[in-house]
Motif scaffolding. Structure first.
Motif, PDB file in Angstrom:
ATOM      1  N   LEU A 197      16.625  13.055  -7.281  1.00 10.14           N
ATOM      2  CA  LEU A 197      17.080  12.027  -6.353  1.00 10.14           C
ATOM      3  C   LEU A 197      15.919  11.430  -5.552  1.00 10.14           C
ATOM      4  CD1 LEU A 197      19.478  10.461  -5.231  1.00 10.14           C
ATOM      5  CD2 LEU A 197      19.832  12.333  -3.587  1.00 10.14           C
ATOM      6  N   ALA A 198      14.959  12.269  -5.186  1.00  7.42           N
ATOM      7  CA  ALA A 198      13.794  11.765  -4.439  1.00  7.42           C
ATOM      8  C   ALA A 198      13.043  10.726  -5.259  1.00  7.42           C
ATOM      9  CB  ALA A 198      12.870  12.914  -4.047  1.00  7.42           C
ATOM     10  N   LYS A 199      12.890  10.972  -6.544  1.00 11.38           N
ATOM     11  CA  LYS A 199      12.202  10.020  -7.437  1.00 11.38           C
ATOM     12  C   LYS A 199      12.995   8.716  -7.533  1.00 11.38           C
ATOM     13  CE  LYS A 199       9.368   9.065 -10.994  1.00 11.38           C
ATOM     14  NZ  LYS A 199       7.988   8.762 -10.787  1.00 11.38           N
ATOM     15  N   MET A 200      14.318   8.832  -7.660  1.00 15.32           N
ATOM     16  CA  MET A 200      15.159   7.642  -7.745  1.00 15.32           C
ATOM     17  C   MET A 200      15.070   6.814  -6.461  1.00 15.32           C
ATOM     18  SD  MET A 200      18.566   9.158  -9.678  1.00 15.32           S
ATOM     19  CE  MET A 200      19.573   7.926  -8.903  1.00 15.32           C
ATOM     20  N   LYS A 201      15.113   7.479  -5.313  1.00 17.59           N
ATOM     21  CA  LYS A 201      15.036   6.768  -4.032  1.00 17.59           C
ATOM     22  C   LYS A 201      13.668   6.119  -3.858  1.00 17.59           C
ATOM     23  CE  LYS A 201      19.054   7.967  -2.217  1.00 17.59           C
ATOM     24  NZ  LYS A 201      20.047   7.037  -1.702  1.00 17.59           N
ATOM     25  N   ALA A 202      12.605   6.828  -4.238  1.00 20.35           N
ATOM     26  CA  ALA A 202      11.257   6.273  -4.136  1.00 20.35           C
ATOM     27  C   ALA A 202      11.114   5.053  -5.027  1.00 20.35           C
ATOM     28  CB  ALA A 202      10.212   7.329  -4.488  1.00 20.35           C
ATOM     29  N   ASN A 203      11.625   5.134  -6.255  1.00 24.28           N
ATOM     30  CA  ASN A 203      11.540   3.997  -7.167  1.00 24.28           C
ATOM     31  C   ASN A 203      12.319   2.801  -6.646  1.00 24.28           C
ATOM     32  OD1 ASN A 203       9.836   5.228  -9.002  1.00 24.28           O
ATOM     33  ND2 ASN A 203      11.489   5.971 -10.277  1.00 24.28           N
ATOM     34  N   ALA A 204      13.471   3.048  -6.036  1.00 24.51           N
ATOM     35  CA  ALA A 204      14.258   1.960  -5.451  1.00 24.51           C
ATOM     36  C   ALA A 204      13.483   1.300  -4.315  1.00 24.51           C
ATOM     37  CB  ALA A 204      15.608   2.478  -4.959  1.00 24.51           C
ATOM     38  N   LEU A 205      12.857   2.106  -3.466  1.00 24.90           N
ATOM     39  CA  LEU A 205      12.062   1.560  -2.366  1.00 24.90           C
ATOM     40  C   LEU A 205      10.871   0.771  -2.889  1.00 24.90           C
ATOM     41  CD1 LEU A 205      11.387   1.231   0.614  1.00 24.90           C
ATOM     42  CD2 LEU A 205      10.292   3.497   0.521  1.00 24.90           C
ATOM     43  N   ILE A 206      10.184   1.316  -3.875  1.00 23.32           N
ATOM     44  CA  ILE A 206       9.039   0.626  -4.478  1.00 23.32           C
ATOM     45  C   ILE A 206       9.465  -0.732  -5.024  1.00 23.32           C
ATOM     46  CG2 ILE A 206       7.426   0.682  -6.431  1.00 23.32           C
ATOM     47  CD1 ILE A 206       7.390   3.813  -5.965  1.00 23.32           C
ATOM     48  N   ASN A 207      10.578  -0.761  -5.735  1.00 22.85           N
ATOM     49  CA  ASN A 207      11.075  -2.020  -6.298  1.00 22.85           C
ATOM     50  C   ASN A 207      11.432  -3.020  -5.206  1.00 22.85           C
ATOM     51  OD1 ASN A 207      10.728  -1.113  -8.931  1.00 22.85           O
ATOM     52  ND2 ASN A 207      12.814  -0.336  -9.082  1.00 22.85           N
ATOM     53  N   GLN A 208      12.036  -2.551  -4.123  1.00 22.35           N
ATOM     54  CA  GLN A 208      12.374  -3.439  -3.006  1.00 22.35           C
ATOM     55  C   GLN A 208      11.117  -3.993  -2.345  1.00 22.35           C
ATOM     56  OE1 GLN A 208      15.272  -4.696  -1.751  1.00 22.35           O
ATOM     57  NE2 GLN A 208      16.196  -3.883  -3.602  1.00 22.35           N
ATOM     58  N   ILE A 209      10.124  -3.138  -2.157  1.00 24.61           N
ATOM     59  CA  ILE A 209       8.861  -3.588  -1.554  1.00 24.61           C
ATOM     60  C   ILE A 209       8.208  -4.654  -2.432  1.00 24.61           C
ATOM     61  CG2 ILE A 209       6.472  -2.886  -1.061  1.00 24.61           C
ATOM     62  CD1 ILE A 209       7.674  -0.192  -0.057  1.00 24.61           C
ATOM     63  N   ARG A 210       8.147  -4.412  -3.731  1.00 24.65           N
ATOM     64  CA  ARG A 210       7.520  -5.377  -4.643  1.00 24.65           C
ATOM     65  C   ARG A 210       8.278  -6.706  -4.646  1.00 24.65           C
ATOM     66  NH1 ARG A 210       3.146  -2.553  -4.758  1.00 24.65           N
ATOM     67  NH2 ARG A 210       3.063  -0.773  -6.147  1.00 24.65           N
ATOM     68  N   ALA A 211       9.604  -6.631  -4.651  1.00 28.81           N
ATOM     69  CA  ALA A 211      10.415  -7.855  -4.658  1.00 28.81           C
ATOM     70  C   ALA A 211      10.232  -8.632  -3.358  1.00 28.81           C
ATOM     71  CB  ALA A 211      11.890  -7.512  -4.875  1.00 28.81           C
ATOM     72  N   PHE A 212      10.231  -7.940  -2.217  1.00 22.79           N
ATOM     73  CA  PHE A 212      10.056  -8.609  -0.927  1.00 22.79           C
ATOM     74  C   PHE A 212       8.669  -9.226  -0.827  1.00 22.79           C
ATOM     75  CE2 PHE A 212       9.176  -8.566   3.715  1.00 22.79           C
ATOM     76  CZ  PHE A 212      10.138  -9.483   4.092  1.00 22.79           C
ATOM     77  N   ASP A 213       7.655  -8.488  -1.272  1.00 22.34           N
ATOM     78  CA  ASP A 213       6.287  -9.008  -1.253  1.00 22.34           C
ATOM     79  C   ASP A 213       6.187 -10.279  -2.093  1.00 22.34           C
ATOM     80  OD1 ASP A 213       3.417  -8.826  -0.664  1.00 22.34           O
ATOM     81  OD2 ASP A 213       3.198  -8.261  -2.770  1.00 22.34           O
TER      82      ASP A 213
ATOM     83  N   VAL B 181       0.853  -1.190   0.000  1.00 24.02           N
ATOM     84  CA  VAL B 181       0.000   0.000   0.000  1.00 24.02           C
ATOM     85  C   VAL B 181       0.893   1.247   0.000  1.00 24.02           C
ATOM     86  CG1 VAL B 181      -1.739   1.307   1.281  1.00 24.02           C
ATOM     87  CG2 VAL B 181      -1.911  -1.178   1.148  1.00 24.02           C
ATOM     88  N   ILE B 182       1.968   1.216   0.785  1.00 24.62           N
ATOM     89  CA  ILE B 182       2.918   2.323   0.810  1.00 24.62           C
ATOM     90  C   ILE B 182       3.542   2.501  -0.576  1.00 24.62           C
ATOM     91  CG2 ILE B 182       5.051   3.193   1.853  1.00 24.62           C
ATOM     92  CD1 ILE B 182       2.552   3.034   3.755  1.00 24.62           C
ATOM     93  N   ALA B 183       3.915   1.395  -1.213  1.00 27.71           N
ATOM     94  CA  ALA B 183       4.491   1.471  -2.558  1.00 27.71           C
ATOM     95  C   ALA B 183       3.498   2.090  -3.540  1.00 27.71           C
ATOM     96  CB  ALA B 183       4.917   0.084  -3.031  1.00 27.71           C
ATOM     97  N   ASP B 184       2.235   1.695  -3.456  1.00 26.62           N
ATOM     98  CA  ASP B 184       1.209   2.272  -4.336  1.00 26.62           C
ATOM     99  C   ASP B 184       1.089   3.780  -4.125  1.00 26.62           C
ATOM    100  OD1 ASP B 184       0.654  -0.260  -5.311  1.00 26.62           O
ATOM    101  OD2 ASP B 184      -1.187  -0.503  -4.123  1.00 26.62           O
ATOM    102  N   LEU B 185       1.114   4.211  -2.868  1.00 24.80           N
ATOM    103  CA  LEU B 185       1.020   5.634  -2.568  1.00 24.80           C
ATOM    104  C   LEU B 185       2.222   6.387  -3.136  1.00 24.80           C
ATOM    105  CD1 LEU B 185      -0.203   5.459   1.143  1.00 24.80           C
ATOM    106  CD2 LEU B 185      -1.575   6.050  -0.863  1.00 24.80           C
ATOM    107  N   LEU B 186       3.404   5.824  -2.958  1.00 22.54           N
ATOM    108  CA  LEU B 186       4.606   6.469  -3.484  1.00 22.54           C
ATOM    109  C   LEU B 186       4.577   6.574  -5.004  1.00 22.54           C
ATOM    110  CD1 LEU B 186       7.446   4.974  -1.263  1.00 22.54           C
ATOM    111  CD2 LEU B 186       6.773   7.375  -1.425  1.00 22.54           C
TER     112      LEU B 186
END
Length: 80
Positions: free
Chosen positions: A29-45, A16-21
């Motif tokens: 840089l903020a976009k790059m960091k957000a995309n990295a976090l989103i990708n990590q969340i999706r991979a972990f899920d 849900v956090i990834a969807d919001l982001l």
């Protein structure tokens, strides 16, 4: 709350956090960091849920729906 319960809640809330982001307009840089976090969340899920049974999947979906409903009903942007 048990360790399994904490894991289930974390795995349910994180997408849900990834969807919001994904919906936030960020730049540089903020976009790059957000995309990295989103990708990590999706991979972990995907890693955690690949072995889940139908009950665990349904619980995850129920938690996600409940969180989204809570945010819709209770989250206020007043003062932001």
């Amino acid at each position: 709350m048990t360790k399994n319960g904490k894991l289930l809640a974390s795995v349910a809330i994180a997408p849900v956090i990834a969807d919001l982001l994904e919906d936030v307009e960020l730049k540089g840089l903020a976009k790059m960091k957000a995309n990295a976090l989103i990708n990590q969340i999706r991979a972990f899920d995907n890693f955690i849920m690949q072995g889940a049974d139908i009950t665990q999947i349904e619980q995850q979906i129920d938690i996600q729906r409940a969180l989204r409903q809570w945010m819709e009903n209770n989250f206020s942007e007043d003062g932001v």
